[in-house]
Design an enzyme around this catalytic site. Structure first.
Site, PDB file in Angstrom:
ATOM      1  N   GLY A   1      24.219 -25.669  22.596  1.00  0.00           N
ATOM      2  CA  GLY A   1      24.310 -25.371  21.185  1.00  0.00           C
ATOM      3  C   GLY A   1      22.996 -25.015  20.543  1.00  0.00           C
TER       4      GLY A   1
ATOM      5  CG  ASP B   1      18.129 -29.626   7.702  1.00  0.00           C
ATOM      6  OD1 ASP B   1      18.388 -28.943   8.708  1.00  0.00           O
ATOM      7  OD2 ASP B   1      18.794 -29.573   6.649  1.00  0.00           O
TER       8      ASP B   1
ATOM      9  CB  VAL C   1      19.824 -27.283  22.384  1.00  0.00           C
ATOM     10  CG1 VAL C   1      19.625 -28.587  23.148  1.00  0.00           C
ATOM     11  CG2 VAL C   1      19.035 -27.300  21.088  1.00  0.00           C
TER      12      VAL C   1
ATOM     13  N   GLY D   1      16.409 -23.118  17.016  1.00  0.00           N
ATOM     14  CA  GLY D   1      16.285 -23.034  18.460  1.00  0.00           C
ATOM     15  C   GLY D   1      17.601 -23.142  19.186  1.00  0.00           C
TER      16      GLY D   1
ATOM     17  N   GLY E   1      19.853 -25.934  17.569  1.00  0.00           N
ATOM     18  CA  GLY E   1      19.092 -26.945  16.860  1.00  0.00           C
ATOM     19  C   GLY E   1      18.102 -26.272  15.942  1.00  0.00           C
TER      20      GLY E   1
END
Length: 625
Positions: free
Chosen positions: A20, A133, A27, A25, A22
């Site tokens: 997925g 965040d 991952v 980025g 991040g």
């Protein structure tokens, strides 16, 4: 670099599966070949100096803290022009996923999660760093509701001149009466921001579709932090810097979403609307906050100076959460993490909402999709015929034979992934409904563990039909079975059946197949990038016996196979390898097949040499028949 790496990163980290996103980025789950452990590795989606600066900033932020409620950074490595972060791999699900699957949770359970997040923020702030965040998609929840904060892609140093602080007391959301019905008119609880919630730094699972709200903005080189509008403090929305007080507001917004099912700015999907509400401090009441209301009021104060610090927040939430559960030992924790993929049923606090029983597929390879179909309920539309061997093993069909207008094919199929909103409620479960389109009407039912059930009504042949009432009838039957708990088991697959095979492993490590391999349900459906600028898809299938009309006959690893240029669309080469033949009670002679497709630019025939080579390599790994 735009594609997967062919060899280990820095000669040490072998990519296994992209799991997925991040922050900014990508991952992957990876294997540390030196220490023989599973890790998560992340690289920037951007290129050039900006990407390097962002990764360095994130690495330095994560490196300052070793904390049980923060994902651990192990290493930073360089491979060619790419910089990679190597992190702790945590196969848990995000709070956003849990809320999307099961709905809002009770105040005590939310407070218990908040205590751990406050501890993480307290430690982070003490090191001079703000997260910037905090949101449900960046909170991992594990066994016994253990929590880890992830994704430091937007983090930054604490501003040098913090504003004054005073005890809590300014107005936040207005608590209301007890819960009287579903929240947000049945809208799903989600990340609240439109960003990917299925996988951030170090968490397993496939990316989710967008939740409530707009996209996540990013950190600029100048250090201006955008954050996520649905969980953003008003002063940050106005252009101010992210501060420790802003982190505490975002924590309050996250806990608000946990009990209410949406952002404190409301179940709004447009980022501009969310930004306007954040800018105005337009907070909604918290009618389901209960004993959590005082803490939410303090944390969601529109005055940053009135919000409590992280240590004080921990004390406020501890009083609401009650006693903390005993921590798991290492062995027990490992067992609990494995069990998490089947069901997440740990609740902290006496008022947590926990349906009993919860829908579950149990072991995916043994779940019976036919158990979710009720042919008798479809007889109002015509004569019915249950077909247990159409397509892949995760599918079951009922053919409805109508006198006029063409037959109907009603399908139930298990799949991986998340279900978008909005959702209706059918037999007590959330269901996403799609409009009839191109001769089909589809419904999706989320199932804990990162699964979903498709229910689709298809017009088979010429004619016309109102398909959505048919799909709704089948969906009600499927949801009724799911509501009882674990899906019934299918008959065991016989020896030599492809149902016993991990299809993705058939091509793992084969030259010409890049990593990571995208894994579908039970490993029966896989995809990857291939050599010669191609994409690869392979799955299992069941069909009537193939003949030369289905393709050019060849022999691969002692098995019959059929090769067809453009057999799965333009620019494809399809190879079907026969694993075994048997007599199906409903269909007569039936074959189990490996169905492999290589796709690229130009004529499909150009792809057939590669397709035959890969199909042959996979066939050599098939079990004896």
């Amino acid at each position: 670099m735009t594609g997967p790496m062919a060899g280990p990163i820095a000669g040490r980290y072998r990519l296994e599966e992209q799991v997925g996103l991040g922050g900014m980025g990508l991952v992957w789950r990876a294997t540390d070949l030196e220490l023989r452990r599973t890790v998560a590795v992340k690289r920037s989606q951007e290129t050039g100096p900006r990407a390097g600066r962002a990764l360095r900033r994130e690495a330095r932020t994560a490196a300052v803290l070793q904390h049980p409620h923060v994902v651990t950074l192990y290493d930073v490595v360089t491979d060619g022009e790419q910089r990679w972060l190597v992190m702790e791999y945590v196969p848990w699900r995000s709070l956003a996923q849990l809320l999307a699957e099961s709905g809002p949770i009770g105040p005590a359970r939310a407070a218990a999660l908040g205590v751990q997040l406050a501890e993480a923020l307290d430690a982070l702030h003490a090191k001079g760093v703000v997260h910037a965040d905090v949101k449900p998609g960046n909170v991992l929840v594990g066994p016994q509701d253990a929590v880890k904060l992830i994704d430091f892609g937007l983090s930054r140093p604490v501003p040098s001149v913090p504003g004054p602080r005073r005890p809590p007391g300014s107005a936040g959301p207005v608590p209301a009466g007890p819960r009287t019905g579903p929240s947000a008119a049945g809208a799903p609880a989600g990340d609240g921001d439109g960003s990917t919630a299925g996988q951030r730094d170090g968490v397993a699972g496939r990316p989710e579709r967008a939740g409530i709200g707009g996209p996540t903005s990013s950190t600029t080189d100048a250090g201006t932090v955008g954050g996520t509008p649905a969980f953003q403090a008003p002063e940050v929305a106005a252009g101010g810097p992210a501060t420790t007080a802003a982190d505490l507001f975002s924590l309050g917004a996250t806990l608000y979403a946990a009990v209410e099912g949406h952002s404190p700015y409301g179940p709004v999907s447009h980022p501009a609307a969310l930004h306007r509400r954040a800018l105005a401090g337009a907070l909604l009441p918290a009618p389901h906050a209960g004993t959590l209301a005082p803490a939410l009021t303090a944390l969601l104060s529109t005055d940053p100076a009135a919000r409590p610090e992280a240590a004080t927040t921990r004390q406020l939430l501890t009083a609401t959460a009650g006693p903390r559960p005993r921590r798991l030992g290492r062995t027990a924790a490992a067992v609990a993490v494995a069990a998490l993929t089947a069901a997440f049923a740990v609740a902290v606090g006496g008022d947590a909402v926990r349906p009993a029983p919860r829908p579950s597929l149990g072991d995916p390879a043994t779940a019976d999709p036919c158990a979710l179909l009720d042919p008798s309920g479809l007889r109002r539309y015509g004569d019915v015929d249950l077909q247990t061997a159409y397509g892949n093993f995760n599918r079951c069909d009922v053919i409805v034979d109508r006198e006029h207008g063409g037959d109907l094919d009603v399908q139930v199929e298990f799949d991986v992934g998340t279900v978008p909103g909005p959702r209706a409620t059918v037999a007590g479960l959330p269901v996403h409904r799609e409009k009839q389109d191109d001769g089909a009407c589809a419904r999706e039912i989320p199932v804990p563990g990162g699964y979903r059930v498709w229910v689709v009504a298809v017009l088979d042949g010429d004619g016309s039909a109102e398909l959505c009432p048919v799909a709704d009838t089948a969906t009600t039957a499927a949801a009724t079975v799911l509501r009882r708990g674990t899906v019934p088991r299918r008959h065991p697959f016989p020896a030599g059946s492809l149902g016993r095979v991990d299809g993705c492993a058939l091509l793992r490590g084969v030259p010409g197949v890049a990593t990571p391999i995208e894994r579908g349900f039970a490993g029966w459906d896989c995809a990857a990038d291939g050599a010669e600028h191609t994409s690869l898809r392979w799955r299992f299938d069941r069909n009537e016996p193939l003949t030369s009309e289905d393709g050019r006959p060849v022999r691969l690893a002692g098995r019959s196979a059929f090769v067809t240029a453009d057999g799965d669309g333009d620019g494809t080469c399809l190879v079907q390898v026969v694993q075994r033949r048997y007599d199906d009670p409903a269909n007569g002679p039936t074959e189990e097949l490996l169905y492999l497709v290589v796709q690229g630019d130009g004529a499909g025939a150009r792809r057939c040499p590669l397709a035959e080579r890969l199909a042959g390599a996979a066939a050599r790994r098939l079990p004896p028949r």
